[in-house]
Design a protein around this motif. Structure first.
Motif, PDB file in Angstrom:
ATOM      1  N   LYS A 164       0.825  -1.205   0.000  1.00 35.59           N
ATOM      2  CA  LYS A 164       0.000   0.000   0.000  1.00 35.59           C
ATOM      3  C   LYS A 164       0.863   1.260   0.000  1.00 35.59           C
ATOM      4  O   LYS A 164       1.870   1.338   0.702  1.00 35.59           O
ATOM      5  CB  LYS A 164      -0.936   0.025   1.208  1.00 35.59           C
ATOM      6  N   PHE A 165       0.443   2.226  -0.788  1.00 39.79           N
ATOM      7  CA  PHE A 165       1.188   3.475  -0.921  1.00 39.79           C
ATOM      8  C   PHE A 165       1.404   4.173   0.425  1.00 39.79           C
ATOM      9  O   PHE A 165       2.430   4.809   0.645  1.00 39.79           O
ATOM     10  CB  PHE A 165       0.475   4.433  -1.878  1.00 39.79           C
ATOM     11  N   PHE A 170      -4.347   9.064  -1.732  1.00 43.05           N
ATOM     12  CA  PHE A 170      -4.387   7.647  -2.064  1.00 43.05           C
ATOM     13  C   PHE A 170      -5.816   7.142  -2.231  1.00 43.05           C
ATOM     14  O   PHE A 170      -6.082   6.267  -3.050  1.00 43.05           O
ATOM     15  CB  PHE A 170      -3.641   6.830  -1.013  1.00 43.05           C
ATOM     16  N   VAL A 171      -6.728   7.709  -1.471  1.00 42.90           N
ATOM     17  CA  VAL A 171      -8.148   7.357  -1.621  1.00 42.90           C
ATOM     18  C   VAL A 171      -8.615   7.741  -3.029  1.00 42.90           C
ATOM     19  O   VAL A 171      -9.248   6.944  -3.726  1.00 42.90           O
ATOM     20  CB  VAL A 171      -9.000   8.053  -0.542  1.00 42.90           C
ATOM     21  N   VAL A 215      -9.681   6.115  -8.996  1.00 43.12           N
ATOM     22  CA  VAL A 215      -9.336   6.120 -10.420  1.00 43.12           C
ATOM     23  C   VAL A 215      -8.865   4.739 -10.848  1.00 43.12           C
ATOM     24  O   VAL A 215      -9.272   4.219 -11.890  1.00 43.12           O
ATOM     25  CB  VAL A 215      -8.237   7.174 -10.726  1.00 43.12           C
ATOM     26  N   LEU A 216      -8.031   4.115 -10.042  1.00 39.18           N
ATOM     27  CA  LEU A 216      -7.495   2.794 -10.395  1.00 39.18           C
ATOM     28  C   LEU A 216      -8.608   1.750 -10.509  1.00 39.18           C
ATOM     29  O   LEU A 216      -8.561   0.885 -11.379  1.00 39.18           O
ATOM     30  CB  LEU A 216      -6.458   2.345  -9.359  1.00 39.18           C
ATOM     31  N   HIS A 217      -9.597   1.846  -9.652  1.00 43.55           N
ATOM     32  CA  HIS A 217     -10.677   0.851  -9.663  1.00 43.55           C
ATOM     33  C   HIS A 217     -11.768   1.151 -10.687  1.00 43.55           C
ATOM     34  O   HIS A 217     -12.655   0.326 -10.898  1.00 43.55           O
ATOM     35  CB  HIS A 217     -11.262   0.700  -8.262  1.00 43.55           C
ATOM     36  N   GLN A 218     -11.686   2.286 -11.359  1.00 43.64           N
ATOM     37  CA  GLN A 218     -12.640   2.599 -12.429  1.00 43.64           C
ATOM     38  C   GLN A 218     -12.283   1.872 -13.717  1.00 43.64           C
ATOM     39  O   GLN A 218     -13.036   1.913 -14.676  1.00 43.64           O
ATOM     40  CB  GLN A 218     -12.654   4.102 -12.716  1.00 43.64           C
TER      41      GLN A 218
END
Length: 74
Positions: free
Chosen positions: A30-31, A43-44, A49-52
């Motif tokens: 984790k970052f 990070f939230v 964005v990453l999970h989109q």
């Protein structure tokens, strides 16, 4: 992240590779544990964005530089 849409539109291959690598890096460690001084809200938002982009996470990208150059020549 403000330029995300324009980057995704103009450079879809680069965007996909960057998103994939960030997703897998965060999954590995984790970052928050690496960048302890950084605001956690960043990070939230990054994870949102990453999970989109679930299709991008199906595999790690292993593009060769020639693949990337071919896209840029188009």
């Amino acid at each position: 992240m403000a330029s995300r849409d324009s980057i995704e539109e103009e450079f879809p291959l680069f965007y996909a590779v960057i998103i994939s690598y960030l997703f897998h890096l965060d999954k590995r460690k984790k970052f928050e544990y690496i960048f302890r001084e950084t605001d956690k809200q960043l990070f939230v938002e990054l994870r949102e964005v990453l999970h989109q982009n679930p299709k991008i996470h199906d595999k790690m990208f292993t593009y060769q530089i020639s693949d990337i150059l071919n896209v840029l020549e188009k």
